[in-house]
Design a protein around this motif. Structure first.
Motif, PDB file in Angstrom:
ATOM      1  N   TYR A  23       4.875  -5.101 -11.243  1.00 39.38           N
ATOM      2  CA  TYR A  23       4.309  -5.620 -10.001  1.00 39.38           C
ATOM      3  C   TYR A  23       5.375  -6.163  -9.058  1.00 39.38           C
ATOM      4  O   TYR A  23       5.042  -6.676  -7.990  1.00 39.38           O
ATOM      5  N   LEU A  48       5.496  -5.732  -5.365  1.00 42.96           N
ATOM      6  CA  LEU A  48       4.429  -6.297  -4.533  1.00 42.96           C
ATOM      7  C   LEU A  48       4.875  -7.572  -3.829  1.00 42.96           C
ATOM      8  O   LEU A  48       4.084  -8.201  -3.134  1.00 42.96           O
ATOM      9  N   LEU A 103       4.308  -7.690  -0.180  1.00 46.22           N
ATOM     10  CA  LEU A 103       2.867  -7.790   0.085  1.00 46.22           C
ATOM     11  C   LEU A 103       2.414  -9.246  -0.031  1.00 46.22           C
ATOM     12  O   LEU A 103       1.636  -9.737   0.789  1.00 46.22           O
ATOM     13  N   VAL A 141       1.409   1.084  -4.715  1.00 47.11           N
ATOM     14  CA  VAL A 141       0.594   1.395  -5.886  1.00 47.11           C
ATOM     15  C   VAL A 141       0.665   2.893  -6.189  1.00 47.11           C
ATOM     16  O   VAL A 141       0.294   3.712  -5.357  1.00 47.11           O
ATOM     17  N   TYR A 177       1.367  -2.199   2.546  1.00 45.59           N
ATOM     18  CA  TYR A 177       2.270  -2.357   1.407  1.00 45.59           C
ATOM     19  C   TYR A 177       1.541  -2.136   0.089  1.00 45.59           C
ATOM     20  O   TYR A 177       2.146  -1.697  -0.887  1.00 45.59           O
ATOM     21  N   TYR A 178       0.250  -2.439   0.052  1.00 45.69           N
ATOM     22  CA  TYR A 178      -0.508  -2.173  -1.169  1.00 45.69           C
ATOM     23  C   TYR A 178      -0.493  -0.671  -1.462  1.00 45.69           C
ATOM     24  O   TYR A 178      -0.122  -0.241  -2.547  1.00 45.69           O
ATOM     25  N   ILE A 196      -0.683  -6.036   4.615  1.00 45.68           N
ATOM     26  CA  ILE A 196      -1.071  -6.106   3.197  1.00 45.68           C
ATOM     27  C   ILE A 196      -1.584  -4.743   2.747  1.00 45.68           C
ATOM     28  O   ILE A 196      -1.177  -4.216   1.704  1.00 45.68           O
ATOM     29  N   THR A 197      -2.476  -4.149   3.557  1.00 40.96           N
ATOM     30  CA  THR A 197      -3.036  -2.846   3.196  1.00 40.96           C
ATOM     31  C   THR A 197      -1.926  -1.808   3.091  1.00 40.96           C
ATOM     32  O   THR A 197      -1.867  -1.033   2.137  1.00 40.96           O
TER      33      THR A 197
END
Lengths: 310, 309
Positions: A282, A285, A288, B133, B128-129, B125-126
């Motif tokens: 993770y 992230l 984020l 992922v 980088y998510y 956020i969206t």
């Protein structure tokens, strides 16, 4: 039953009032205890994770200083002039690339930094005069204009300088690491200088805005532009000057120096600790999470930490 | 505006509409797929932003991120799990709706520039998510995503896809037109013009009433005790039993922003009994553009509100 309805209504209102801050506190506590457990779970000796924690914390402070120096310019422009300059980051980048070009052409580090600051300040003033002066007070319009300017600047720099990260070597004399006398660790001198620079910028800003005549004029111009003009102050010149300083300091709680400091510290900490202590799967992230932090802060305190309601 | 001018404008608009309808016939395949189709779906995205900022005063920078959520989830379901294209699209849109609901609920406490900032954070956020992922392909994205079979290949034979998107655009336009005339739409405009006063009103229903101060109409809270007299009658409620009781009541001189929604409510035409209204009120009809005072104040009045910051 009306009485019951009122009681339920009151309960719902108080639940809504406490839900978001409560959640924020729980998440913060979980984050802090997680980091502390990972750092000192094996004791405070140098065989545990203590040394790593010290280095990560210092990196976080360095990053926070960088954020703060950016944010102080941004907060000067936003808080005092009510211009949300979302091209601020692009100006920061432009300053960096200018300095890089100068240094790689043999100009001394300090001169390059000075020239880059001045040039970025000029670009900031031109942007203010061309795009923002005629729509003073319309903050949404100005925000959208500066987003557009920022995207254009970023893409031009991407086309010209490429997407690979480049590093400017630190100035001579600051290349050696400094011994911290703690766990036998050393930390780059240049990064420590950066932390000190942030403190100096904070002090200069605070004294400049609160204690000098120029700062007083800037504050007066913000509070009541037309009144300050009537008293003989050239408000446009002062605003343009402040925009210059803000953009030049791009090397920049919106509207509050303390807010900028707290925000920068939080961002730096979250970024560094999350990339160091999150499970490996993770760790990408972390960027984020910095935006999650922004969203959470705005959800709990809609005007930021120390921002004034408009 | 003179009659000739109005007719001229309409003629130009009709011609433009005709060209839009005939794009696959008039232009090359490349233009249709690469320019016209892109224009249509970007327009759909833009209209969501325009509706939010125009009717609600909310400049949201999350809209393209919501499009991305819908697209990536549909692609994931069709390409990797072999779902039917239409079902996958519906599930994707549903997911985007839920994400939008959560984002909206979290952002609902913010106004103006802070709303812009928090929605910018949501968009990042969206981004980088999905970029981080691996389930959604990270930076590579998901390739080989095809629309449902009846729509054809959007690159080689874009005509069917083009007309489908055009129909969606028309439906969205009609829906938003309808929505801005409903109680919800009127309340949204009230929030845009004066969020603080709107927030102070809870419960009750919306009612359009005669407004003596303005020589025209205003909106009032049905339960608000002062609604039938005094200057305090324009306020509009939020929440509660909104939408049950919007009815047109003594139409008269309308303020610019209100006229169109009210015409929709009244089924297309208003009696427009301005002289009678003025006579009964015992005074001449006034121009009703008091800045910042009303539900549907001048569209430009919002800028003035920010000056006091």
């Amino acid at each position: 039953m009306p009485a019951e309805q009122t009681a339920i209504h009151r309960l719902a209102v108080s639940a809504r009032r406490w839900l978001a801050p409560g959640l924020a506190v729980i998440v913060l506590a979980a984050g802090v205890s997680g980091v502390l457990y990972q750092a000192f779970g094996k004791g405070f000796g140098s065989s545990g994770n203590g040394p790593t924690f010290v280095l990560v914390t210092l990196s976080a402070l360095t990053l926070a200083s960088l954020y703060f120096i950016t944010a102080s310019g941004f907060t000067l422009i936003f808080g005092l002039l009510r211009v949300t300059n979302l091209a601020h980051g692009a100006l920061f980048l432009l300053g960096g690339y200018l300095a890089l070009e100068l240094v790689s052409n043999g100009v001394s580090w300090w001169l390059a930094a000075l020239v880059a600051m001045l040039a970025t300040g000029v670009v900031g003033v031109v942007m203010h005069q061309l795009f923002l002066r005629w729509n003073q007070g319309q903050d949404l319009r100005q925000a959208l204009i500066t987003i557009a300017v920022g995207i254009i600047l970023n893409d031009q720099m991407l086309a010209h300088f490429g997407a690979a990260p480049k590093a400017i070597p630190p100035p001579a004399g600051l290349t050696e690491p400094i011994n911290l006398h703690l766990y036998g660790l050393a930390f780059p001198a240049f990064r420590i200088l950066l932390i000190l620079a942030a403190v100096v910028v904070a002090l200069l800003f605070w004294v400049g805005i609160k204690r000098t005549r120029l700062g007083m004029v800037v504050r007066a111009g913000v509070d009541d532009t037309s009144m300050a003009s009537a008293l003989g102050v050239n408000v446009q010149a002062v605003f343009a000057g402040a925009f210059f300083v803000g953009a030049a300091l791009i090397i920049g709680g919106m509207g509050s120096l303390l807010g900028a400091a707290v925000g920068a510290l939080l961002l730096g900490m979250v970024d560094q600790y999350s990339s160091a202590y999150l499970p490996a799967a993770y760790s990408n992230l972390s960027i984020l999470l910095t935006f999650v932090l922004l969203a959470v802060v705005l959800a709990v305190k809609p005007n930021g930490f120390f921002g004034r309601a408009q | 505006m003179s009659r000739a001018w109005t007719l001229g404008t309409r003629a130009v608009l009709a011609a433009a509409l005709l060209v839009v309808c005939l794009v696959p016939v008039l232009f090359s395949t490349f233009f249709t797929s690469a320019v016209a189709l892109t224009t249509l779906w970007l327009g759909l995205c833009a209209v969501s932003l325009t509706f939010l900022s125009g009717s609600g005063g909310m400049v949201s920078l999350t809209q393209t991120a919501l499009f991305g959520v819908a697209g990536l989830i549909s692609a994931k379901l069709t390409v990797e799990l072999g779902w039917n294209g239409w079902t996958a699209a519906l599930v994707g849109i549903g997911a985007a709706f839920l994400v939008g609901l959560v984002f909206g609920a979290v952002a609902s406490g913010s106004l103006g520039i802070y709303f812009l900032m928090i929605t910018l954070a949501f968009a990042e956020i969206t981004y980088y998510y999905f970029a981080a992922v691996p389930t959604f392909g990270a930076h590579e994205g998901i390739n080989e995503f095809r629309p449902p079979a009846p729509l054809g290949d959007p690159v080689l034979h874009p005509a069917r896809m083009y007309y489908f998107t055009l129909a969606v655009c028309a439906l969205v336009y009609l829906f938003l037109r309808y929505l801005s005339g409903t109680a919800f739409g009127l309340a949204l405009q009230g929030v845009r013009d004066d969020p603080v006063r709107m927030a102070a009103r809870r419960g009750g229903a919306l009612r359009v009433v005669e407004h003596p101060d303005l020589g025209g109409l205003g909106l009032a809270d049905r339960r608000h005790p002062g609604a039938d007299r005094g200057r305090d009658r324009w306020p509009v409620p939020v929440g509660g039993r909104l939408g049950r009781r919007v009815r047109l009541h003594r139409p008269g001189h309308l303020r610019p922003g209100l006229e169109r929604p009210l015409r929709h409510l009244a089924g297309g035409h208003l009696p427009g009994d301005r002289a009678a209204l003025a006579g009964r009120a015992g005074r001449r009809p006034q121009l009703a553009g008091r800045p910042g005072a009303g539900l549907a104040g001048q569209p430009g009045a919002r800028g003035a509100e920010h000056d006091d910051g």
